[in-house]
Design a protein around this motif. Structure first.
Motif, mmCIF file in Angstrom:
data_model
loop_
_atom_site.group_PDB
_atom_site.id
_atom_site.type_symbol
_atom_site.label_atom_id
_atom_site.label_comp_id
_atom_site.label_asym_id
_atom_site.label_seq_id
_atom_site.Cartn_x
_atom_site.Cartn_y
_atom_site.Cartn_z
ATOM 1 N N UNK A 49 -4.915 3.917 -15.702
ATOM 2 C CA UNK A 49 -4.881 3.357 -14.346
ATOM 3 C C UNK A 49 -3.436 2.971 -14.011
ATOM 4 N N UNK A 50 -3.070 3.074 -12.692
ATOM 5 C CA UNK A 50 -1.694 2.752 -12.268
ATOM 6 C C UNK A 50 -1.720 2.089 -10.895
ATOM 7 N N UNK A 51 -0.892 1.045 -10.719
ATOM 8 C CA UNK A 51 -0.787 0.355 -9.433
ATOM 9 C C UNK A 51 0.052 1.204 -8.483
ATOM 10 N N UNK A 52 -0.593 1.793 -7.500
ATOM 11 C CA UNK A 52 0.077 2.672 -6.538
ATOM 12 C C UNK A 52 0.415 1.960 -5.228
ATOM 13 N N UNK A 53 0.204 0.642 -5.136
ATOM 14 C CA UNK A 53 0.370 -0.087 -3.863
ATOM 15 C C UNK A 53 1.785 0.051 -3.317
ATOM 16 N N UNK A 54 2.785 -0.174 -4.158
ATOM 17 C CA UNK A 54 4.175 -0.124 -3.690
ATOM 18 C C UNK A 54 4.538 1.262 -3.181
ATOM 19 N N UNK A 55 4.077 2.320 -3.940
ATOM 20 C CA UNK A 55 4.409 3.680 -3.517
ATOM 21 C C UNK A 55 3.711 4.043 -2.218
ATOM 22 N N UNK A 56 2.426 3.638 -2.115
ATOM 23 C CA UNK A 56 1.686 3.926 -0.877
ATOM 24 C C UNK A 56 2.296 3.185 0.303
ATOM 25 N N UNK A 57 2.684 1.926 0.055
ATOM 26 C CA UNK A 57 3.308 1.140 1.126
ATOM 27 C C UNK A 57 4.624 1.760 1.574
ATOM 28 N N UNK A 58 5.422 2.202 0.580
ATOM 29 C CA UNK A 58 6.707 2.842 0.916
ATOM 30 C C UNK A 58 6.494 4.129 1.693
ATOM 31 N N UNK A 59 5.509 4.914 1.276
ATOM 32 C CA UNK A 59 5.218 6.173 1.953
ATOM 33 C C UNK A 59 4.755 5.927 3.394
ATOM 34 N N UNK A 60 3.900 4.914 3.563
ATOM 35 C CA UNK A 60 3.409 4.589 4.913
ATOM 36 C C UNK A 60 4.541 4.093 5.802
ATOM 37 N N UNK A 61 5.449 3.293 5.217
ATOM 38 C CA UNK A 61 6.575 2.773 5.975
ATOM 39 C C UNK A 61 7.483 3.894 6.453
ATOM 40 N N UNK A 62 7.741 4.871 5.563
ATOM 41 C CA UNK A 62 8.590 6.001 5.949
ATOM 42 C C UNK A 62 7.921 6.828 7.038
ATOM 43 N N UNK A 63 6.611 7.019 6.910
ATOM 44 C CA UNK A 63 5.894 7.784 7.930
ATOM 45 C C UNK A 63 5.941 7.068 9.283
ATOM 46 N N UNK A 64 5.815 5.739 9.263
ATOM 47 C CA UNK A 64 5.872 4.962 10.499
ATOM 48 C C UNK A 64 7.255 5.032 11.133
#
Length: 554
Positions: A49-64
């Protein structure tokens, strides 16, 4: 936490290199063969298992951010297309045409009321074909002022920058003309200095220095030009316009009009119509400014003498008001109290900008005079023993105070029409005024104008635009005086400051910002008790003189 499936059990280095690891205990052979220090093996359970929150947040921020950038780019293109259409409508020509064409077109459409020009078949008419028939110094000044107007109204930095470049060209050509004994006396050179002062009023929002310097230059040229300047209609018109602006400057300084103005006025009087309220006012304001200077410089100190002279000037002012009521009648419109953009419960609708300006000219001059009358009476009452006693003087004080409030209220009631808060005519009354948001608006365009025309004239040697008096901005000075008079209330001053802010924001007239700053400074000094009681009050809060250096320092 995110389930990642069965993880690789190889060392971290082999996983980075994306090669199969032999997973030898103590370190793999692949790392050893390459000379790497094998980093070892992770616990497989830690990698399930891996905490993907930071990566998902960063990806969403770049998309925004990308979406915002794309939206801004689309909006910029839409606004740019709209701006191009607006500016093309404003100048009456496509943006692909040269800057001189754009500047002159905008200038002629918005800053002039007509044109003086020689007959079409004359040599004079065809002298300057390369610059639209205007002398080059005039063409450059017109271009600078026109581009500045476009840049300020549409907040376009490129036009503002180009306007400054053309302004410097016009300034250099004007200075070269001043160095020539012949050119210095021409109508073109005087008009160029007047246009340069209007440029400063339009573009300079930090100081009056440039504006005052050009007014000084124009007034010096009047003396140099002498009686010959009255030989042409343009010369006579520009003389009176320049003296009119000079009186405002001398009022701020507390000085009288120069002697040469009084000498030249004797010649100018030969061409005047003394039944015209405008010509009557011209002499009234000169007499008023000279009278104030006598008081300030203590050339006249007797309170009785001051009062009688002020009352005599007031009689002349009342006669001009009566003439204005017949020739330039305006409509008064009552509204509900607290109506937005209206001070009090009344606003005025004038038939033309010329009418509004003339009314306000007389009003602020009567404020000058009645401030003197009221302060003289107050000083006389408070002296020991009292200089003035009896019912007559008490009545004069009441009448003078009422006149001050009436003149101030009249100025404030004229502002809604300038700010497009009223219709152009009495028959169209609706508040607020409905105007097209895409149509350019100017400080003077909510009036029904009567153009001066552009008929050929045999007396004319040069093609010269007939420019609005003070660039059409003289009501701003009346507005300032309405706020600087000692009887001004905080509510009226706040209305005036708001009006200046709107004039700057909506019409791109940067001098409104300077006048607002001056009024705020005066209000602060007054609240601190630093403005002394004086018979002739100092409306400009700069010590003894209104000089460019003092204005710059504020």
């Amino acid at each position: 936490m995110v389930y990642r499936g069965k993880p690789s059990t190889g060392c971290k280095k082999c996983r980075q290199r994306k090669i199969k690891c032999d997973e030898r205990p103590g370190g793999c052979l692949k790392c050893s063969d390459r000379g790497y220090n094998c980093p070892g093996y992770d616990d497989p359970l830690d990698r399930l298992f891996q905490n993907e929150s930071a990566r998902v947040e960063s990806k969403a921020k770049k998309a925004n951010e990308k979406a915002i950038e794309l939206r801004s780019e689309r909006e910029f293109k839409i606004q740019s297309r709209k701006a191009i259409i607006k500016i093309q409508d404003a100048i009456g020509s496509p943006l692909l045409c040269p800057l001189i064409d754009q500047g002159i077109a905008f200038f002629m459409m918005n800053y002039t009321i007509g044109l003086d020009q020689p007959p079409l078949q004359s040599v004079s008419y065809n002298r300057h074909l390369a610059s639209h028939g205007f002398h080059p110094v005039i063409a450059n000044a017109m271009t600078a002022l026109g581009l500045s107007g476009i840049g300020n109204i549409y907040n376009d930095f490129n036009y503002q920058r180009e306007a400054s470049r053309w302004y410097l060209k016009a300034l250099k050509m004007t200075n070269d003309a001043l160095a020539s004994p012949t050119e210095a006396k021409s109508d073109n050179t005087l008009l160029a200095t007047m246009l340069l002062s209007n440029f400063e009023a339009t573009s300079n929002g930090t100081s009056l220095a440039g504006f005052l310097n050009h007014i000084n230059g124009s007034s010096t040229l009047l003396c140099l030009r002498g009686k010959q300047q009255f030989a042409t209609p343009a010369g006579r018109r520009m003389y009176m316009q320049t003296v009119g602006v000079l009186t405002m400057m001398q009022m701020g300084r507390g000085d009288p009009l120069p002697d040469y103005v009084h000498r030249l006025n004797q010649e100018s009087a030969k061409y005047e119509d003394m039944n015209d309220p405008g010509d009557q006012f011209y002499h009234l304001q000169i007499e008023t400014i000279d009278f104030r200077a006598q008081i300030i410089h203590e050339e006249i100190t007797d309170l009785y003498a001051i009062l009688e002279k002020a009352l005599a000037i007031d009689v002349k002012g009342q006669r001009i008001l009566d003439a204005l009521r017949e020739a330039w009648c305006y409509e008064s419109v009552r509204v509900e109290p607290n109506t937005p953009s209206v001070f009090g419960d009344t606003y005025h609708i004038y038939p033309s900008l010329d009418a509004a300006q003339k009314w306000n000219w007389v009003r602020y001059n009567l404020i000058y005079i009645h401030d003197v009358i009221r302060n003289t009476l107050l000083m006389g009452f408070s002296s020991r023993p009292p200089v003035f006693t009896g019912e007559r003087f008490a009545r004069l004080l009441q009448e003078s105070t009422e006149m001050l409030y009436d003149m101030q209220y009249g100025i404030l009631a004229s502002i809604p029409q300038h700010l497009y808060d009223t219709p152009k005519s009495f028959s169209e009354i609706t508040l607020p005024t409905v105007t097209s948001p895409d149509k350019p608006r100017y400080f003077w365009s909510n009036f029904n104008e009567t153009p001066a025309g552009d008929k050929p004239n045999m007396e004319v040697q040069d093609r010269l635009p007939i420019v609005r008096i003070s660039g059409g901005y003289s009501s701003m000075w009346a507005l300032y005086i309405a706020g600087a008079t000692p009887i001004a209330s905080p509510e009226s001053q706040e209305y005036i400051l708001t009006s200046f802010k709107r004039i700057k924001a909506e019409f791109g007239i940067n001098q409104a910002q300077v006048l607002a700053g001056m009024l705020r400074l005066r209000m602060q000094l007054d609240a601190s008790g630093l403005i002394p009681m004086a018979i002739a009050p100092r409306y400009i809060p700069f010590g003894q003189h209104l000089d460019p250096e003092e204005v710059e320092s504020t």
